[in-house]
Design a protein around this motif. Structure first.
Motif, mmCIF file in Angstrom:
data_model
loop_
_atom_site.group_PDB
_atom_site.id
_atom_site.type_symbol
_atom_site.label_atom_id
_atom_site.label_comp_id
_atom_site.label_asym_id
_atom_site.label_seq_id
_atom_site.Cartn_x
_atom_site.Cartn_y
_atom_site.Cartn_z
ATOM 1 N N LEU A 195 32.915 30.775 26.019
ATOM 2 C CA LEU A 195 33.415 31.527 27.164
ATOM 3 C C LEU A 195 33.579 32.966 26.719
ATOM 4 C CD1 LEU A 195 36.150 29.389 28.950
ATOM 5 C CD2 LEU A 195 33.675 29.209 29.018
ATOM 6 N N ASN A 215 35.150 35.827 27.449
ATOM 7 C CA ASN A 215 36.303 36.045 28.329
ATOM 8 C C ASN A 215 36.738 37.510 28.311
ATOM 9 O OD1 ASN A 215 38.385 35.014 30.017
ATOM 10 N ND2 ASN A 215 39.806 35.098 28.285
ATOM 11 N N LYS A 216 37.624 37.841 29.216
ATOM 12 C CA LYS A 216 38.166 39.203 29.360
ATOM 13 C C LYS A 216 37.071 40.186 29.773
ATOM 14 C CE LYS A 216 41.972 38.459 26.189
ATOM 15 N NZ LYS A 216 42.981 39.062 25.353
ATOM 16 N N VAL A 259 36.430 30.459 22.834
ATOM 17 C CA VAL A 259 36.776 31.512 23.781
ATOM 18 C C VAL A 259 36.679 32.837 23.021
ATOM 19 C CG1 VAL A 259 38.519 32.380 25.381
ATOM 20 C CG2 VAL A 259 38.343 29.925 24.951
ATOM 21 N N THR A 293 33.652 34.997 31.685
ATOM 22 C CA THR A 293 34.843 34.653 32.470
ATOM 23 C C THR A 293 35.896 35.751 32.444
ATOM 24 O OG1 THR A 293 35.874 33.559 30.573
ATOM 25 C CG2 THR A 293 34.659 32.142 32.080
ATOM 26 N N GLU A 294 36.717 35.728 33.472
ATOM 27 C CA GLU A 294 37.925 36.528 33.511
ATOM 28 C C GLU A 294 39.069 35.528 33.580
ATOM 29 O OE1 GLU A 294 37.669 39.687 36.407
ATOM 30 O OE2 GLU A 294 39.846 39.837 36.392
ATOM 31 N N ARG A 295 40.007 35.656 32.671
ATOM 32 C CA ARG A 295 41.128 34.705 32.557
ATOM 33 C C ARG A 295 40.631 33.260 32.527
ATOM 34 N NH1 ARG A 295 45.774 37.580 32.201
ATOM 35 N NH2 ARG A 295 45.404 39.694 32.874
ATOM 36 N N CYS A 296 39.518 33.072 31.850
ATOM 37 C CA CYS A 296 38.942 31.736 31.651
ATOM 38 C C CYS A 296 38.694 30.981 32.941
ATOM 39 C CB CYS A 296 39.807 30.905 30.703
ATOM 40 S SG CYS A 296 39.903 31.593 29.055
#
Ligand SMILES: Nc1nc2c(ncn2[C@@H]2O[C@H](COP(=O)(O)OP(=O)(O)OP(=O)(O)O)[C@@H](O)[C@H]2O)c(=O)[nH]1
Length: 368
Positions: free
Chosen positions: A160, A162-163, A133, A191-194
């Motif tokens: 991922l 993320n954020k 992540v 992703t946003e918030r996984c």
């Protein structure tokens, strides 16, 4: 990987979850533990810091969580991991797969190696995938000042990114290009918030030993990472413990003690990373919130991570606070249980943090 069909059927798949401090590993793990996917996971959490908090941040679920509290990843993780996996295997049938969440500053290589080096473990478990992540907002900076951030990306099968809510399109494109340059083989998801379809990360069969060997031809040779000990290592493994336990009250060096004779050539930077654990009883929210805001505004650049579980006077609920650099968020989690001591615990992981000043100012937040 050369495994017979039969062996592969018997082996429990293991997902290794990696990613720098605060990137979103626990967020992903919570998704895995709450979504209805029909699989039962045993989770092994390796935590950096003295006060066990990650466990408490995970949502309540029926999954089993095993915590290994040790900061000295180079010496202890493999032995601990082997023992933990072996113990788990005695209760086969109660879970379908294993997830290992690695500590945020760890090189994932020794964890992945465990599943190849130890015959007993290898017979029973197989690495399914290494998931990294990545914090899109902070990763470029992390790549500048640590080797672990790069190692984690390099080792991943699935990344991922993320954020994504915290960066612009252009910044995201720059970050993606950088990640692709480090590891063009991994499957990348933004992703946003996984938030991701878990099929994209679990049960991938993605860990490709051939690819790892092309990155690191000596991956399977014992002792090639000179600063990591194998299961049959004859180092005095207590050196980490006495350092951690008695070093300076609550502040820990991330890796080995000062008298360690390991070759640390490749790991200079993390030695400046320390964790500080603070404990108190009930806090006064009118003191705590201004304090935490001030600390993160002033010391934010040095704070890699902060997390805590807090008891506020008169508040029946546990309050969870989390932060990465200057970004802090908090919310109520659940009621304190009747048999649970109302204790406030706060961990800072960072560079050049003044432990005494933090401790004194935190103590000033205690409720009258
Ligand atoms: N804005 C934003 N915040 C996020 C996102 N994903 C996670 N967070 C927040 O970032 C913080 C760190 O997330 P965690 O999931 O605890 O990160 P971690 O990798 O487990 O952290 P360590 O255990 O310290 O290594 C938490 O406050 C999360 O709520 C995201 O996509 N966007």
């Amino acid at each position: 990987m050369s495994q017979t069909q039969d062996a592969a059927v018997e082996q429990i798949p293991v997902t290794v979850l990696t990613g720098y401090l605060g990137s979103g590993k626990t967020t992903l793990l919570n998704r895995i533990l709450t979504e209805n996917h029909g699989q039962r996971y045993a989770v092994i959490v390796n935590e950096f810091g003295e006060v066990g908090i990650d466990n408490d941040l995970l949502v309540e679920s029926d999954e089993e969580i095993f915590e290994m509290n040790n900061g000295c990843i180079c010496c202890t993780v493999r032995g601990d991991l082997i023992r933990t996996v072996q113990n788990l295997m005695k209760r086969r049938g109660s879970f379908d797969a294993i997830i290992v969440e690695t500590t945020g500053v760890a090189d994932p290589a020794p964890v992945a190696q465990t599943f190849f080096m130890d015959d007993d473990v290898r017979a029973k478990a197989k690495l399914d995938a290494v998931i990294a992540v990545v914090d899109a907002r902070h990763v470029l900076q992390r790549l500048e000042d640590t080797e672990e951030a790069e190692d984690q990306i390099a080792f991943a099968d699935v990344i991922l990114l993320n954020k994504t809510d915290l960066v612009t399109e252009e910044e995201l494109a720059t970050v993606e290009a950088r990640i692709r340059a480090i590891n063009p083989y991994a499957v990348r998801h933004k992703t946003e918030r996984c938030a991701i379809d878990l099929k994209a990360v679990l049960d991938r069969g993605a860990f490709d030993l051939d690819r790892i060997l092309s990155l690191d031809p000596h991956f399977l040779e014992h002792g090639h990472h000179e600063d990591e000990c194998g299961p049959d290592c004859d180092h005095d493994h207590d050196h980490g413990h006495h350092h951690h336990a008695h070093g300076h009250d609550h502040a820990h060096d991330h890796e080995c003690g000062p008298d360690c004779d390991h070759d640390h050539h490749a790991h200079d930077t993390p030695h400046s990373v320390k964790s500080i654990s603070l404990r108190q009883g009930d806090l006064d929210p009118n003191m705590f919130f201004p304090w935490i805001n001030q600390v993160t505004q002033i010391q934010g650049p040095n704070i890699l991570r902060l997390k805590g579980i807090l008891a506020f006077k008169g508040d029946p609920q546990r309050y969870v606070v989390q932060g990465v650099h200057m970004i802090v968020e908090g919310n109520h989690q659940r009621d304190w249980k009747a048999d649970e001591p109302r204790e406030s615990r706060l961990v800072f992981i960072g560079r050049d943090l003044d432990f005494e000043a933090l401790k004194d100012s935190f103590n000033a937040c205690v409720a009258e």
